[in-house]
Design an enzyme around this catalytic site. Structure first.
Site, PDB file in Angstrom:
ATOM      1  CD  GLU A  52     -17.267  -4.900  -5.571  1.00  0.00           C
ATOM      2  OE1 GLU A  52     -16.122  -5.406  -5.442  1.00  0.00           O
ATOM      3  OE2 GLU A  52     -17.897  -4.429  -4.595  1.00  0.00           O
ATOM      4  CG  PHE A 114     -17.366   6.441   3.826  1.00  0.00           C
ATOM      5  CD1 PHE A 114     -16.093   5.974   4.147  1.00  0.00           C
ATOM      6  CD2 PHE A 114     -18.398   5.524   3.699  1.00  0.00           C
ATOM      7  CE1 PHE A 114     -15.855   4.617   4.336  1.00  0.00           C
ATOM      8  CE2 PHE A 114     -18.175   4.164   3.890  1.00  0.00           C
ATOM      9  CZ  PHE A 114     -16.903   3.717   4.207  1.00  0.00           C
ATOM     10  CD  GLN A 115     -17.727   2.615   0.828  1.00  0.00           C
ATOM     11  OE1 GLN A 115     -18.928   2.567   0.599  1.00  0.00           O
ATOM     12  NE2 GLN A 115     -17.024   1.550   1.165  1.00  0.00           N
ATOM     13  CE  LYS A 164     -27.894   5.372   0.803  1.00  0.00           C
ATOM     14  NZ  LYS A 164     -27.103   4.937   1.960  1.00  0.00           N
ATOM     15  CG  MET A 468       3.115 -15.757 -21.867  1.00  0.00           C
ATOM     16  SD  MET A 468       3.742 -16.844 -23.156  1.00  0.00           S
ATOM     17  CE  MET A 468       2.230 -17.266 -24.015  1.00  0.00           C
TER      18      MET A 468
HETATM   19  C1  LIG Z   1      -4.020  -9.175 -14.344  1.00  0.00           C
HETATM   20  C2  LIG Z   1      -2.740  -9.541 -15.034  1.00  0.00           C
HETATM   21  N1  LIG Z   1      -1.567  -9.453 -14.362  1.00  0.00           N
HETATM   22  C3  LIG Z   1      -0.420  -9.803 -14.971  1.00  0.00           C
HETATM   23  C4  LIG Z   1      -0.421 -10.228 -16.277  1.00  0.00           C
HETATM   24  C5  LIG Z   1       0.877 -10.573 -16.970  1.00  0.00           C
HETATM   25  N2  LIG Z   1       0.906 -12.008 -17.333  1.00  0.00           N
HETATM   26  C6  LIG Z   1       0.598 -12.457 -18.574  1.00  0.00           C
HETATM   27  S1  LIG Z   1       0.653 -14.112 -18.704  1.00  0.00           S
HETATM   28  C7  LIG Z   1       1.139 -14.277 -17.097  1.00  0.00           C
HETATM   29  C8  LIG Z   1       1.397 -15.623 -16.499  1.00  0.00           C
HETATM   30  C9  LIG Z   1       0.173 -16.444 -16.383  1.00  0.00           C
HETATM   31  O1  LIG Z   1       0.463 -17.549 -15.573  1.00  0.00           O
HETATM   32  P1  LIG Z   1      -0.594 -18.682 -15.353  1.00  0.00           P
HETATM   33  O2  LIG Z   1      -1.911 -18.106 -15.013  1.00  0.00           O
HETATM   34  O3  LIG Z   1      -0.063 -19.688 -14.405  1.00  0.00           O
HETATM   35  O4  LIG Z   1      -0.762 -19.302 -16.819  1.00  0.00           O
HETATM   36  P2  LIG Z   1       0.339 -20.035 -17.749  1.00  0.00           P
HETATM   37  O5  LIG Z   1       1.044 -18.974 -18.535  1.00  0.00           O
HETATM   38  O6  LIG Z   1       1.265 -20.782 -16.862  1.00  0.00           O
HETATM   39  O7  LIG Z   1      -0.487 -20.928 -18.621  1.00  0.00           O
HETATM   40  C10 LIG Z   1       1.250 -13.025 -16.476  1.00  0.00           C
HETATM   41  C11 LIG Z   1       1.675 -12.816 -15.074  1.00  0.00           C
HETATM   42  C12 LIG Z   1      -1.661 -10.276 -16.930  1.00  0.00           C
HETATM   43  N3  LIG Z   1      -1.772 -10.643 -18.214  1.00  0.00           N
HETATM   44  N4  LIG Z   1      -2.804  -9.955 -16.287  1.00  0.00           N
END
Ligand SMILES: Cc1ncc(C[n+]2csc(CCOP(=O)(O)OP(=O)(O)O)c2C)c(N)n1
Length: 561
Positions: A52, A114-115, A164, A468
């Site tokens: 979802e 439930f749910q 529902k 990042m």
């Molecule tokens: C849902 C979610 N979880 C954690 C983060 C924290 N976060 C920001 S950038 C990043 C790393 C992203 O890694 P990747 O997808 O491999 O992209 P890259 O930075 O290597 O281009 C994380 C874990 C986030 N922004 N969103």
């Protein structure tokens, strides 16, 4: 003429008669009457997602690309809570989404049935409005109102929770009045404000125009361009303002903030006037607020009154639609030029330091995608280093051709949002660009693309890290790469498993041909780009730091003889 229908049929009829054509969803117990009625409404195309969260992101992408409301549907409990990240993403980026959730029957509400989950309570801070529908007779007007509310004023998500038994209840239905359209309010904002802003622009020596998402949401491209060209003001586009102004235009400077170019942030710090249109001056743009634009007076134009003075205190605040207010400002300003100021800014512009050792640089990859698509595609990015590289390096020419999760920064956004973009702009090419981390969050949606015939081109920048976060660990956490190395499946085999073409590019020599083949394939296709593992995004303002103190790439060392 009034007819008697079940709530489920009323829901479908109201959606069809309000002009909704596509809904993204996933069935379950509490929403089954709706799904039972759905096949009788072939004008409603239902896209069965694999989670979802993807339904909400796809509805969001559809809304951003199509300029109309995106609709998603889920069952109660876990179905509804799976929507939350997508709704928060849409809320932060002002995207008009209507979420319809099933709820347990009215007599069961409050009994931990439930749910059962209080999805209205959970989503209260991230929706513009929400409805717990008590009677089937209310459903028609609620659907019409929800669709209008999502789009009116500052767009955002609206939730309709339908028990529902209400879906099974019969009630009279009459078609919605045609006049209730979701038109934008005409621009407001006192003439005083516009006149004062025009006088400040005339008097400024170093003015800047900063444009954000609001300019895209209100289609203010022509007005912003006229304002820039009439006054000669250099233009800065925020992350969500990218593609509001053509990248190649001589007045375009680039992106500000944490990963903004040095000359852009320096211009902000030297400016004596900033005219901000449709942006909220968030912390990724301003850095340390106390040190932000210390010499500048501010004119802030925004549709949302709550934004004026929230983060920065303007000399002139104008509440109104970006298009209408900017048009009035264009009429009010004197023609002028900012040539000496522009030259001063350009003197600070430097050639980007090659931060990549290998030749398969993000720059080369993006240039290849741009060349193959003749710059005509829409780019949807995920979150991380690749997002910043795309924001800075991709040469955007077409309005609203860059879509990303700016406010919430939601990894996993790109792939499902790109499905929505494809449906809103059939016949156009859409590339979803993700990191290897974010791609793995929602890669199950390849199955949706295959089953529903959605053509999305997927690019994965695989650096073997949550890049990042690894960069932050390198700069601010003593290089302790805690839990950021991340493995991947064999993406070529993964593509094969779904029956789509998959390619791996390790060397720049393979770039043009592979991107061309993936782009030309008549269906979804995936390309993994194996990039340098520890490349960084430069420059970078440390979190909470001043825009005047960037971390810059070290110039490449000249090898000693
Ligand atoms: C849902 C979610 N979880 C954690 C983060 C924290 N976060 C920001 S950038 C990043 C790393 C992203 O890694 P990747 O997808 O491999 O992209 P890259 O930075 O290597 O281009 C994380 C874990 C986030 N922004 N969103």
């Amino acid at each position: 003429m009034n007819e008697t229908l079940t709530g489920a049929h009323i829901l479908c009829r109201a959606l069809v008669e309000s002009g909704v054509e596509v809904i993204f969803g996933y069935p379950g117990g509490a929403i089954m009457p709706f799904y039972h009625a759905l096949p009788e409404y072939p004008r409603l195309r239902h896209i069965l997602v694999r989670h979802e969260q993807a339904a909400a992101h796809a509805a969001d992408g559809y809304a951003r690309a199509g300029g109309r409301v995106g609709v998603c549907v889920a069952t109660s409990g876990p179905g509804a809570t799976n929507l939350v990240t997508g709704l928060a993403t849409a809320h932060m980026d002002s995207s008009p989404v209507v979420a319809i959730t099933g709820q347990v029957a009215r007599p069961m509400i409050g009994r931990d049935a439930f749910q059962e989950t209080d999805i209205i309570g959970i989503t209260l801070p991230i929706t513009k409005q929400s409805y717990l529908v008590q009677e089937a007779s209310e459903l028609g007007p609620i659907v019409t109102e929800a669709l209008a509310l999502a789009q009116e004023g500052r767009p955002g998500p609206v939730l309709i929770d339908v028990p529902k038994d209400v879906q099974n209840q019969r009630a009279e239905y009459s078609s919605p009045p045609v006049s209730r359209s979701a038109k934008r309010e005409p621009g407001r904002g006192g003439e005083d404000g516009v006149g004062k802003a025009a006088r400040l622009i005339a008097a400024a020596k170093r003015p800047l125009l900063m444009v954000g998402h609001g300019t895209i949401l209100s289609n203010a491209y022509a007005e912003v361009r006229s304002l820039a060209e009439k006054t000669g003001m250099p233009v800065i586009t925020t992350l969500l303002g990218i593609s509001a102004f053509p990248d190649g235009h001589p007045l375009h400077l680039g992106m500000p903030g944490m990963h903004g170019e040095v000359h852009v942030n320096r211009a902000i710090q030297r400016a004596d006037l900033i005219v901000g249109i449709g942006l909220r001056f968030d912390d990724r743009v301003t850095g340390n607020l106390a040190a932000f634009a210390p010499r500048a007076q501010l004119v802030h134009i925004d549709l949302d009154r709550a934004e004026i003075g929230k983060n920065v205190r303007p000399a002139v605040g104008i509440v109104g639609d970006a298009k209408a207010v900017t048009a009035r400002l264009v009429a009010a300003v004197e023609s002028r030029s900012c040539q000496p100021w522009m030259e001063e800014i350009q003197d600070n512009r430097r050639e980007p330091v090659a931060a990549f050792r290998g030749d398969l640089s993000p720059e080369a990859i993006l240039a290849s995608i741009c060349e193959v698509t003749r710059g005509e595609c829409t780019i949807v990015t995920d979150v991380g280093q690749h997002q910043m590289w795309v924001a800075k390096l991709y040469p955007y020419r077409r309005p609203n051709s860059h879509i990303t999760s700016g406010g919430l920064g939601t990894m996993g956004f790109a792939v499902p949002a790109a499905m929505g973009v494809h449906l809103a702009r059939p016949g156009e090419t859409v590339w979803a660009i993700s990191g290897d981390g974010g791609f793995q969050m929602n890669m199950a949606e390849i199955a949706t693309m295959v089953q529903e015939g959605l053509t999305v081109k997927m690019a994965i920048f695989n650096n073997g890290y949550l890049g990042m976060v690894r960069q932050w660990q390198q700069f601010f956490h003593e290089k302790r790469y805690s839990c950021t190395p991340i493995g991947s499946p064999d993406y070529v085999k993964l593509a094969e498993a779904y029956g789509i073409p998959g390619y791996r590019v390790k060397d720049a020599s393979e770039l043009a041909d592979t991107v061309w083949r993936a782009n030309a394939y008549p269906g979804p296709a995936l390309v993994e780009f194996v990039i340098e593992q520890e490349a960084n995004v430069y420059p970078m303002i440390p979190p909470g730091g001043s825009l005047s103190e960037p971390i810059e790439a070290e110039p490449a060392r000249v090898p000693a003889d």
